[in-house]
Design a protein around this motif. Structure first.
Motif, PDB file in Angstrom:
ATOM      1  N   SER A 181       0.816  -1.218   0.000  1.00  0.00           N
ATOM      2  CA  SER A 181       0.000   0.000   0.000  1.00  0.00           C
ATOM      3  C   SER A 181       0.850   1.269   0.000  1.00  0.00           C
ATOM      4  O   SER A 181       0.490   2.262  -0.652  1.00  0.00           O
ATOM      5  N   ASN A 184      -6.346  -7.845   1.345  1.00  0.00           N
ATOM      6  CA  ASN A 184      -7.367  -7.404   2.307  1.00  0.00           C
ATOM      7  C   ASN A 184      -8.460  -8.451   2.475  1.00  0.00           C
ATOM      8  O   ASN A 184      -8.822  -8.840   3.590  1.00  0.00           O
ATOM      9  N   PRO A 228     -10.178   2.733   2.514  1.00  0.00           N
ATOM     10  CA  PRO A 228      -9.118   2.619   3.521  1.00  0.00           C
ATOM     11  C   PRO A 228      -9.298   3.582   4.698  1.00  0.00           C
ATOM     12  O   PRO A 228      -8.594   3.456   5.695  1.00  0.00           O
ATOM     13  N   ALA A 254     -12.007   1.146   7.050  1.00  0.00           N
ATOM     14  CA  ALA A 254     -10.892   0.576   7.815  1.00  0.00           C
ATOM     15  C   ALA A 254     -11.160   0.676   9.310  1.00  0.00           C
ATOM     16  O   ALA A 254     -10.706  -0.163  10.097  1.00  0.00           O
TER      17      ALA A 254
END
Length: 251
Positions: A22, A62, A142, A146
């Motif tokens: 990432s 993920n 994200p 997240a």
């Protein structure tokens, strides 16, 4: 190596992959995100494509973390474990949308370069819209989602004691902080790329990084749900072995 130790190892590797891929993936997008005239310039299309490739790996990893852990975590709380899987899938879907938006900007640049007398203003306007879409998907995926994944996984790990409780608290505390930061960005309190936003992600980053390393090095701690999972795996193995002997016995 037992089946649960393999599960911990695979999950740990996937968590580390999400972190390792990432960071450079986001940095590689710099020429496109920071240059308002990217479409009309020389471009850095190969670099953007490499960043997209790395982010695809992040999205896959993920989902992989949730799918790999689900058979064990569902023994603690199936509804929460399923919610964790669903949250990871939605988060990765938003990442994919963001990737497509930037790749579309690359296509616009190539179309502009190939056309004679193309209207630069219209191309730049379309590019700005696609870049804005990427920014919002990053905030929702994200960012805000997240937070939910951190809380859900933190709760499951805290209540099951599969990892040290202090470590699980990083997710339980870090998740809400990221959520509040995302809300602040949503309402314009500060920019998405800022010192405050970076500080808000610190605990969540520490949670996933420490979890990945712990699962790789030590695996799961002893837990009642772990014994249940191992017993279920042994029962399935015994059933398959018995089924394989049936034809021979019949003969």
């Amino acid at each position: 190596m037992t089946s649960t130790r393999k599960t911990a190892l695979i999950a740990g590797v996937l968590f580390i992959i999400t972190i390792v891929l990432s960071i450079p993936g986001a940095l590689l997008y710099g020429p496109l995100l920071n240059d308002p005239d990217y479409i009309t310039g020389s471009g850095a299309d190969t670099q953007i494509a490499l960043g997209a490739f790395l982010e695809i790996g992040v999205a896959i990893a993920n989902i992989g973390t949730a799918v790999v852990l689900f058979p064990i975590l569902r023994r603690q709380n199936e509804a929460v474990a399923l919610g964790y899987v669903a949250s990871r899938i939605v988060e990765s879907t938003l990442i994919a949308v963001g990737i497509l938006s930037l790749l579309s900007v690359v296509s616009l640049r190539q179309d502009f370069a190939a056309g004679d007398g193309a209207d630069a203003a219209s191309f730049l306007g379309a590019g700005d819209a696609l870049i804005a879409l990427h920014a919002w998907t990053f905030l929702l995926g994200p960012g805000l989602l997240a937070a939910s994944t951190g809380v859900l996984l933190g709760y499951l790990m805290f209540s099951s004691r599969l990892v040290p409780r202090w470590m699980a608290l990083l997710g339980l505390v870090g998740g809400p902080i990221i959520f509040l930061s995302g809300i602040a960005v949503l309402f314009g309190v500060y920019d998405q790329v800022s010192v405050w936003s970076g500080l808000a992600t610190a605990l969540e980053f520490a949670w996933e990084a420490s979890l990945g390393v712990y699962l790789i090095v030590k695996g799961f701690r002893p837990s009642p749900i772990l014994r249940e999972a191992e017993a279920a795996a042994e029962a399935k193995a015994a059933a398959r072995a018995a089924a394989g002997r049936v034809p021979q016995a019949a003969l």
